[in-house]
Design a protein around this motif. Structure first.
Motif, mmCIF file in Angstrom:
data_model
loop_
_atom_site.group_PDB
_atom_site.id
_atom_site.type_symbol
_atom_site.label_atom_id
_atom_site.label_comp_id
_atom_site.label_asym_id
_atom_site.label_seq_id
_atom_site.Cartn_x
_atom_site.Cartn_y
_atom_site.Cartn_z
ATOM 1 N N SER A 6 0.834 -1.209 0.000
ATOM 2 C CA SER A 6 0.000 0.000 0.000
ATOM 3 C C SER A 6 0.865 1.253 0.000
ATOM 4 N N TRP A 7 1.915 1.239 0.795
ATOM 5 C CA TRP A 7 2.821 2.391 0.846
ATOM 6 C C TRP A 7 3.526 2.581 -0.484
ATOM 7 N N LEU A 8 3.883 1.480 -1.143
ATOM 8 C CA LEU A 8 4.528 1.587 -2.448
ATOM 9 C C LEU A 8 3.607 2.273 -3.456
ATOM 10 N N HIS A 9 2.316 1.926 -3.423
ATOM 11 C CA HIS A 9 1.358 2.491 -4.359
ATOM 12 C C HIS A 9 1.076 3.969 -4.094
ATOM 13 N N MET A 10 1.411 4.457 -2.924
ATOM 14 C CA MET A 10 1.243 5.898 -2.664
ATOM 15 C C MET A 10 2.251 6.710 -3.477
ATOM 16 N N LEU A 49 -1.454 15.117 -0.317
ATOM 17 C CA LEU A 49 -2.488 15.205 -1.356
ATOM 18 C C LEU A 49 -2.133 14.373 -2.584
ATOM 19 N N TYR A 50 -0.953 14.575 -3.144
ATOM 20 C CA TYR A 50 -0.551 13.820 -4.333
ATOM 21 C C TYR A 50 -0.472 12.312 -4.063
ATOM 22 N N PRO A 51 0.182 11.880 -2.961
ATOM 23 C CA PRO A 51 0.202 10.436 -2.685
ATOM 24 C C PRO A 51 -1.194 9.847 -2.496
ATOM 25 N N ALA A 52 -2.098 10.617 -1.872
ATOM 26 C CA ALA A 52 -3.470 10.133 -1.703
ATOM 27 C C ALA A 52 -4.113 9.885 -3.061
ATOM 28 N N SER A 53 -3.882 10.803 -3.999
ATOM 29 C CA SER A 53 -4.423 10.644 -5.349
ATOM 30 C C SER A 53 -3.802 9.436 -6.043
ATOM 31 N N ASN A 54 -2.483 9.274 -5.888
ATOM 32 C CA ASN A 54 -1.798 8.121 -6.490
ATOM 33 C C ASN A 54 -2.366 6.809 -5.974
ATOM 34 N N GLY A 55 -2.492 6.726 -4.662
ATOM 35 C CA GLY A 55 -2.975 5.494 -4.051
ATOM 36 C C GLY A 55 -4.402 5.165 -4.445
ATOM 37 N N TYR A 56 -5.259 6.179 -4.439
ATOM 38 C CA TYR A 56 -6.668 5.973 -4.786
ATOM 39 C C TYR A 56 -6.805 5.496 -6.226
ATOM 40 N N ASN A 57 -6.057 6.150 -7.130
ATOM 41 C CA ASN A 57 -6.110 5.752 -8.541
ATOM 42 C C ASN A 57 -5.563 4.339 -8.745
ATOM 43 N N LEU A 70 6.481 3.482 -10.473
ATOM 44 C CA LEU A 70 6.476 2.122 -9.932
ATOM 45 C C LEU A 70 6.561 1.129 -11.091
ATOM 46 N N LYS A 71 7.764 0.578 -11.294
ATOM 47 C CA LYS A 71 7.979 -0.290 -12.450
ATOM 48 C C LYS A 71 7.238 -1.608 -12.328
ATOM 49 N N ASN A 72 7.239 -2.200 -11.122
ATOM 50 C CA ASN A 72 6.565 -3.484 -10.908
ATOM 51 C C ASN A 72 5.556 -3.339 -9.764
ATOM 52 N N PRO A 73 4.370 -2.823 -10.057
ATOM 53 C CA PRO A 73 3.386 -2.588 -8.989
ATOM 54 C C PRO A 73 2.867 -3.890 -8.382
ATOM 55 N N PRO A 74 2.886 -3.993 -7.054
ATOM 56 C CA PRO A 74 2.331 -5.188 -6.411
ATOM 57 C C PRO A 74 0.803 -5.141 -6.441
ATOM 58 N N PRO A 75 0.132 -6.261 -6.212
ATOM 59 C CA PRO A 75 -1.334 -6.264 -6.177
ATOM 60 C C PRO A 75 -1.856 -5.299 -5.106
ATOM 61 N N LEU A 80 -4.956 -0.076 0.903
ATOM 62 C CA LEU A 80 -4.533 1.048 0.065
ATOM 63 C C LEU A 80 -5.651 2.074 -0.052
ATOM 64 N N TYR A 81 -6.875 1.598 -0.200
ATOM 65 C CA TYR A 81 -8.042 2.485 -0.294
ATOM 66 C C TYR A 81 -8.157 3.348 0.957
ATOM 67 N N TYR A 82 -8.068 2.715 2.132
ATOM 68 C CA TYR A 82 -8.206 3.456 3.386
ATOM 69 C C TYR A 82 -7.003 4.369 3.640
ATOM 70 N N LEU A 83 -5.813 3.941 3.239
ATOM 71 C CA LEU A 83 -4.623 4.766 3.420
ATOM 72 C C LEU A 83 -4.719 6.034 2.581
#
Length: 294
Positions: A6-10, A49-57, A70-75, A80-83
């Motif tokens: 989840s942190w990676l996806h932010m 703000l930007y990381p929240a948008s990244n994570g939500y998307n 993020l070259k290899n995004p994990p599932p 991630l939604y709540y973060l």
């Protein structure tokens, strides 16, 4: 609850690529020496703000291949939604407490629009022209005004003058020129989801032609702006700062023209990095100049 994936996806480091708009707003701000509001605006926009948008998307896109930063995004997972919502909430609450209500409301509006870009109920991303226009307008024009309000602790009505609206509009033009390049390596993934991005509509070569044409017009607009509101040497410095971007863009265009598989994640991230570094450096120089520190 909040896993490492989840942190990676932010994608917090990805905020570096969006920093030029903040620095441009800082450069034209009359109160850019007020350390507290400047730091709070930077932190809340770039680290929340930007990381929240990244994570939500990321949560709703569920990409299996490379995405921006993020070259290899994990599932993705529900955490991630709540973060992402937590980061949004922190940004809005602290924006109201540390800056003012106007800034907090603008943070909220930006968050809602960014969610509409990927949420299945709206999903602006599937509309090539509409998604491009909205993304550029809010990441450019709106964000410039939002940062201007935050940096100076102003109300919104203080932004309704040409000395603010023109650079805000230039920020959007800059984003409109750059945005299709960030989509050029995702054609397969976007097609699979039914998203028709502008780059997918234009094709690989068409994206290069389009971005090159818009980039030329935007550069001319910036030169005219610096000549009118600053001094000719700022326009020249701006052109010099952009030289590495032009060189790499042309190099990449030749590679992709010969072999379209070269329109890949690695080249895209290099162009983003070079462009952001050159623009961040220039706008930081402009800021220091307006503060009479050079």
């Amino acid at each position: 609850m909040f896993s490492s994936s989840s942190w990676l996806h932010m994608r917090i480091p990805f905020s570096y690529f969006l920093m030029p708009v903040f620095l441009f707003s800082l450069a034209v701000s009359p109160n850019n020496s007020m350390t507290g509001p400047v730091l709070w605006t930077f932190v809340l926009v770039h680290l929340f703000l930007y990381p929240a948008s990244n994570g939500y998307n990321s949560y709703f896109d569920k990409d299996e291949k490379s995405i921006g930063g993020l070259k290899n995004p994990p599932p993705v997972n529900k955490g991630l939604y709540y973060l992402s919502l937590l980061f949004d909430t922190i940004a809005i609450v602290l924006g109201g407490l540390m800056i003012n209500i106007t800034f907090a409301v603008m943070l909220l509006v930006y968050g809602l629009v960014s969610k509409a870009y990927s949420h299945p109920a709206v999903r602006l991303k599937k509309y090539p022209i509409g998604g491009w226009l909205v993304a550029g307008m809010f990441q450019g024009f709106f964000t410039f005004l939002m940062c201007y309000v935050g940096i100076n602790k102003f109300s919104l009505d203080t932004t309704f003058r040409l000395s603010v609206l023109i650079p805000a509009a230039l920020s959007t033009l800059m984003l409109w020129g750059n945005y299709p390049m960030t989509q050029i390596y995702q054609h397969e993934e976007d097609s699979k989801r039914g998203d028709k991005t502008l780059s997918l509509l234009l094709g690989i070569r068409g994206t290069f032609y389009f971005v090159g044409a818009v980039f030329g017009l935007v550069t001319l607009a910036f030169v005219l702006y610096f000549n009118a509101y600053f001094a000719p040497h700022y326009a020249l410095t701006f052109l010099i700062a952009l030289a590495p971007v032009v060189v790499y863009f042309l190099y990449w265009f030749v590679q992709a023209y010969r072999d379209e598989t070269q329109a890949n994640y690695q080249h895209t991230m290099w162009l983003n990095f070079i462009s952001a570094t050159c623009l961040n450096g220039f706008f930081l120089y402009l800021t220091l100049s307006t503060m009479n520190l050079l």
